[in-house]
Write a protein that holds these residues in place. Structure first.
Motif, PDB file in Angstrom:
ATOM      1  N   GLU A  35     -25.727 -45.972  -8.792  1.00 29.21           N
ATOM      2  CA  GLU A  35     -27.110 -45.407  -9.364  1.00 29.21           C
ATOM      3  C   GLU A  35     -27.548 -44.269  -8.132  1.00 29.21           C
ATOM      4  O   GLU A  35     -27.940 -43.196  -8.517  1.00 29.21           O
ATOM      5  CB  GLU A  35     -28.123 -46.356  -9.436  1.00 29.21           C
ATOM      6  N   ASP A  36     -27.315 -44.709  -6.837  1.00 24.44           N
ATOM      7  CA  ASP A  36     -27.936 -43.766  -5.853  1.00 24.44           C
ATOM      8  C   ASP A  36     -26.900 -42.452  -5.693  1.00 24.44           C
ATOM      9  O   ASP A  36     -27.477 -41.431  -5.575  1.00 24.44           O
ATOM     10  CB  ASP A  36     -27.757 -44.457  -4.457  1.00 24.44           C
ATOM     11  N   TYR A  37     -25.718 -42.531  -6.142  1.00 21.37           N
ATOM     12  CA  TYR A  37     -24.842 -41.375  -6.238  1.00 21.37           C
ATOM     13  C   TYR A  37     -25.083 -40.581  -7.247  1.00 21.37           C
ATOM     14  O   TYR A  37     -25.454 -39.198  -7.074  1.00 21.37           O
ATOM     15  CB  TYR A  37     -23.475 -41.723  -6.256  1.00 21.37           C
ATOM     16  N   VAL A  38     -25.414 -40.920  -8.442  1.00 19.74           N
ATOM     17  CA  VAL A  38     -25.630 -40.149  -9.685  1.00 19.74           C
ATOM     18  C   VAL A  38     -26.815 -39.418  -9.511  1.00 19.74           C
ATOM     19  O   VAL A  38     -27.295 -38.218 -10.093  1.00 19.74           O
ATOM     20  CB  VAL A  38     -25.574 -40.722 -11.004  1.00 19.74           C
ATOM     21  N   GLY A  95     -15.063 -45.674   3.268  1.00 23.66           N
ATOM     22  CA  GLY A  95     -15.005 -44.443   3.403  1.00 23.66           C
ATOM     23  C   GLY A  95     -15.546 -43.900   1.811  1.00 23.66           C
ATOM     24  O   GLY A  95     -14.857 -44.029   0.849  1.00 23.66           O
ATOM     25  N   ASP A  96     -16.569 -42.986   2.055  1.00 22.78           N
ATOM     26  CA  ASP A  96     -17.130 -42.321   0.708  1.00 22.78           C
ATOM     27  C   ASP A  96     -16.679 -43.082  -0.482  1.00 22.78           C
ATOM     28  O   ASP A  96     -16.287 -42.932  -1.450  1.00 22.78           O
ATOM     29  CB  ASP A  96     -16.272 -41.169   0.408  1.00 22.78           C
ATOM     30  N   SER A  97     -17.562 -44.426  -0.394  1.00 24.98           N
ATOM     31  CA  SER A  97     -17.251 -45.464  -1.180  1.00 24.98           C
ATOM     32  C   SER A  97     -18.363 -45.596  -2.278  1.00 24.98           C
ATOM     33  O   SER A  97     -19.548 -45.711  -2.120  1.00 24.98           O
ATOM     34  CB  SER A  97     -17.180 -46.749  -0.522  1.00 24.98           C
ATOM     35  N   TRP A  98     -17.916 -46.009  -3.676  1.00 25.85           N
ATOM     36  CA  TRP A  98     -18.757 -46.227  -4.674  1.00 25.85           C
ATOM     37  C   TRP A  98     -19.423 -47.446  -5.006  1.00 25.85           C
ATOM     38  O   TRP A  98     -19.241 -48.139  -5.692  1.00 25.85           O
ATOM     39  CB  TRP A  98     -17.854 -45.953  -5.777  1.00 25.85           C
ATOM     40  N   ILE A  99     -20.293 -47.741  -3.651  1.00 26.72           N
ATOM     41  CA  ILE A  99     -20.833 -48.987  -3.596  1.00 26.72           C
ATOM     42  C   ILE A  99     -22.181 -48.921  -4.447  1.00 26.72           C
ATOM     43  O   ILE A  99     -22.664 -49.957  -5.066  1.00 26.72           O
ATOM     44  CB  ILE A  99     -21.343 -49.337  -2.227  1.00 26.72           C
ATOM     45  N   LEU A 146     -19.150 -34.826  -2.974  1.00 32.51           N
ATOM     46  CA  LEU A 146     -20.127 -34.787  -4.047  1.00 32.51           C
ATOM     47  C   LEU A 146     -20.199 -36.092  -4.890  1.00 32.51           C
ATOM     48  O   LEU A 146     -21.186 -36.533  -4.783  1.00 32.51           O
ATOM     49  CB  LEU A 146     -20.017 -33.618  -4.957  1.00 32.51           C
ATOM     50  N   ILE A 147     -18.801 -36.624  -5.057  1.00 31.03           N
ATOM     51  CA  ILE A 147     -18.897 -37.823  -6.057  1.00 31.03           C
ATOM     52  C   ILE A 147     -19.532 -38.779  -5.332  1.00 31.03           C
ATOM     53  O   ILE A 147     -20.414 -39.754  -5.849  1.00 31.03           O
ATOM     54  CB  ILE A 147     -17.541 -38.140  -6.539  1.00 31.03           C
ATOM     55  N   CYS A 148     -19.083 -38.936  -3.979  1.00 29.03           N
ATOM     56  CA  CYS A 148     -19.887 -40.080  -3.243  1.00 29.03           C
ATOM     57  C   CYS A 148     -20.549 -39.431  -2.052  1.00 29.03           C
ATOM     58  O   CYS A 148     -20.186 -39.472  -0.906  1.00 29.03           O
ATOM     59  CB  CYS A 148     -18.838 -41.030  -2.671  1.00 29.03           C
ATOM     60  N   ALA A 149     -21.591 -38.735  -2.640  1.00 29.52           N
ATOM     61  CA  ALA A 149     -22.324 -37.936  -1.564  1.00 29.52           C
ATOM     62  C   ALA A 149     -22.919 -38.531  -0.302  1.00 29.52           C
ATOM     63  O   ALA A 149     -23.633 -39.759  -0.502  1.00 29.52           O
ATOM     64  CB  ALA A 149     -23.288 -36.919  -2.428  1.00 29.52           C
ATOM     65  N   THR A 150     -23.135 -37.990   0.807  1.00 30.26           N
ATOM     66  CA  THR A 150     -23.592 -38.633   2.012  1.00 30.26           C
ATOM     67  C   THR A 150     -25.044 -38.958   1.434  1.00 30.26           C
ATOM     68  O   THR A 150     -25.550 -39.920   2.050  1.00 30.26           O
ATOM     69  CB  THR A 150     -23.604 -37.605   3.204  1.00 30.26           C
ATOM     70  N   LYS A 151     -25.803 -38.086   0.745  1.00 37.08           N
ATOM     71  CA  LYS A 151     -27.247 -38.396   0.311  1.00 37.08           C
ATOM     72  C   LYS A 151     -27.338 -39.748  -0.139  1.00 37.08           C
ATOM     73  O   LYS A 151     -28.317 -40.497  -0.025  1.00 37.08           O
ATOM     74  CB  LYS A 151     -27.475 -37.202  -0.388  1.00 37.08           C
ATOM     75  N   GLY A 152     -26.405 -40.035  -1.165  1.00 35.50           N
ATOM     76  CA  GLY A 152     -26.532 -41.243  -2.022  1.00 35.50           C
ATOM     77  C   GLY A 152     -25.841 -42.380  -1.104  1.00 35.50           C
ATOM     78  O   GLY A 152     -26.656 -43.406  -1.343  1.00 35.50           O
ATOM     79  N   THR A 153     -24.949 -42.163  -0.139  1.00 32.34           N
ATOM     80  CA  THR A 153     -24.575 -43.298   0.851  1.00 32.34           C
ATOM     81  C   THR A 153     -25.771 -43.816   1.664  1.00 32.34           C
ATOM     82  O   THR A 153     -26.104 -45.040   1.706  1.00 32.34           O
ATOM     83  CB  THR A 153     -23.608 -42.817   1.755  1.00 32.34           C
ATOM     84  N   GLU A 154     -26.437 -42.685   2.177  1.00 23.94           N
ATOM     85  CA  GLU A 154     -27.612 -42.881   2.884  1.00 23.94           C
ATOM     86  C   GLU A 154     -28.718 -43.594   2.217  1.00 23.94           C
ATOM     87  O   GLU A 154     -29.286 -44.733   2.647  1.00 23.94           O
ATOM     88  CB  GLU A 154     -28.351 -41.603   3.770  1.00 23.94           C
ATOM     89  N   ALA A 155     -29.023 -43.443   1.143  1.00 25.66           N
ATOM     90  CA  ALA A 155     -29.950 -43.828   0.070  1.00 25.66           C
ATOM     91  C   ALA A 155     -29.591 -45.401  -0.125  1.00 25.66           C
ATOM     92  O   ALA A 155     -30.528 -46.297   0.007  1.00 25.66           O
ATOM     93  CB  ALA A 155     -29.950 -43.193  -1.308  1.00 25.66           C
ATOM     94  N   TRP A 156     -28.508 -45.776  -0.409  1.00 23.32           N
ATOM     95  CA  TRP A 156     -28.005 -47.477  -0.638  1.00 23.32           C
ATOM     96  C   TRP A 156     -28.195 -48.102   0.632  1.00 23.32           C
ATOM     97  O   TRP A 156     -28.375 -49.373   0.887  1.00 23.32           O
ATOM     98  CB  TRP A 156     -26.759 -47.729  -1.445  1.00 23.32           C
TER      99      TRP A 156
END
Length: 466
Positions: free
Chosen positions: A206-209, A199-203, A374-384
């Motif tokens: 790089e993709d999140y920042v 869930g909204d995980s910091w995997i 924001l911190i683990c934005a869906t945009k970043g999750t989709e990227a990883w």
């Protein structure tokens, strides 16, 4: 003022020790007289003591073909307490006013909260050298704890275990998942492993920042100047990660979050529709720029409760009094800052390879994300997710989404899609803390993840201060 729970007196009734209820423990264990709650310590390594708290659901159904599941909840941070935050602020039977939570996940599963890694919450170390320094060390400790809980108890062994994680807890979840697979295959752990939910995980840090600047620019929280500053630091972070300078990347992450907060006039990192002072769970204390980032993500413990107190006062007051076995010289959260510092070299390491390995091993992997995080934005999750090497990722991408509904109002509450053992949920209207922001659809999702049998009619009271 702390209120009574379910009409029970705050002067706590004597507790029934359950040293043999869930196997033989070398450490202190206790629970309620009716067996609905058990808690205790496991010494996972010399001088390293991990605290756990298990709730048995009053809604339990066990029809044989669909056994009742157990959810192990892993909080993030590093240094945030599942026993405190996940339990009392998100999914446990009682809220922070010690009143029954209508949306408790006990409706779908038994709940196991663990203060992980050691040093978090009520867990503690006798020597700072015993703190974990990597996600894999944290996974080894959790595996040791689960061996202690499951190996001696046939009832638990019949229940599939689902590891559900939030935020940095997702990194623990994937390393723990691999550790469980190996321990089960080696015959060292008697456990049915149901899968992991991230869930909204910091995997992939790089993709999140890299998601923060463009997302906030599109939302008018950053202008072009703020975007350029954010992207410049994100590029530095990418270079540091690629060259293995993870400690430096952690410092740059802190710098970037501070720039984001300043340039956006304090956007909330856990819900980009809010200012940070408006978030019900995230830390509200204003500090120096580096401290803002470090302490907000490391603990997010400063929220004011409806009762007028704070979580620290609750956990070090009435709850510590109820549990009785917490050492007098240990306080809840007393070592949490040490936990973050010890993991400073691992904080920015990605765990994409671990997700790939779980998928290739046939483990069920669910990814869910709050729309306005924001911190683990869906945009970043989709990227990883797009970076995963597992062959089914392309099939998932081409699969059509199914809308999610809840509450009977006909409104779209989210979307989901699946391919084989990979599942993705988009939760609309939710920030970083999905069970808090969208409790109905979170419960629906949990039921689908765990395939929980239809819950029986049960009393509303699932826990008390007795």
């Amino acid at each position: 003022m702390i209120r009574r729970s379910l009409g029970s007196p705050l002067s706590l009734a004597p507790l029934l020790l359950l040293l043999f209820f869930y196997g033989h423990f070398a450490d202190a264990a206790a629970g309620t007289a009716d067996g609905s709650e058990e808690w205790g310590y496991v010494t996972v390594r010399p001088k390293a003591h991990m605290f756990w708290w298990l709730y048995r659901s009053p809604h339990r159904v066990d029809n044989g073909s669909s056994p009742w599941p157990v959810v192990l909840w892993l909080q993030g941070g590093p240094g945030a307490s599942g026993v405190g935050i996940g339990n009392f602020q998100e999914i446990g039977p009682l809220d922070t006013d010690l009143k029954p939570r209508k949306s408790t996940w006990l409706q779908k599963a038994d709940l196991l909260f663990v203060d992980n890694p050691v040093g978090t919450g009520y867990s503690y170390v006798e020597d700072d050298k015993a703190l974990v320094k990597t996600d894999y060390e944290a996974a080894a400790d959790l595996t040791a704890l689960l061996k202690e809980l499951f190996n001696g108890n046939e009832q638990l062994q019949r229940c599939p275990l689902y590891v559900v994680a939030e935020s940095y807890g997702g990194k623990y979840a994937v390393t723990l998942g691999l550790s469980l697979v190996k321990a089960i295959q080696a015959g060292e752990l008697k456990l049915q492993f149901g899968g992991v939910a991230l869930g909204d995980s910091w995997i992939s840090p790089e993709d999140y920042v890299f998601s923060w600047g463009p997302l906030l620019k599109d939302l008018s929280r950053l202008d072009i100047n703020g975007l350029q500053r954010a992207n410049s630091i994100a590029e530095k972070i990418r270079e540091q990660i690629q060259s293995g300078k993870y400690k430096e990347a952690t410092s740059s992450w802190s710098e970037l979050e501070s720039v984001i907060i300043q340039s956006s006039n304090s956007v909330d990192m856990y819900n980009f529709l809010l200012d940070e002072a408006m978030d019900p769970i995230s830390l509200k204390t204003v500090e120096l720029p580096r401290s803002i980032a470090m302490r907000k993500y490391a603990k997010y413990l400063g929220s004011k409760l409806a009762s007028g107190g704070d979580l620290d006062s609750l956990m070090n007051g009435p709850i510590k009094g109820k549990l009785k076995i917490i050492p007098k010289n240990e306080s809840w959260g007393g070592q949490s800052d040490l936990v973050f510092n010890a993991l400073e070299n691992d904080f920015m390491k990605p765990r994409l390879a671990e997700v790939d390995e779980l998928l290739s091993s046939g483990v069920n992997v669910t990814i869910y994300n709050g729309q306005v995080d924001l911190i683990c934005a869906t945009k970043g999750t989709e990227a990883w997710v797009e970076k995963l090497k597992w062959e089914g990722v392309k099939n998932l991408a081409s699969t059509e989404r199914t809308p999610l509904y809840c509450d009977g109002d006909g409104a779209t509450k989210g979307f989901t899609k699946s391919y084989k053992n990979l599942h993705f949920y988009w939760i609309l209207g939710a920030g970083h803390f999905v069970p808090v922001d969208q409790p109905c659809v979170a419960l629906k999702m949990l039921s689908e993840i765990t395939q929980s049998p239809a819950a029986a009619v049960a009393p509303a009271a699932a826990a008390s201060m007795q």
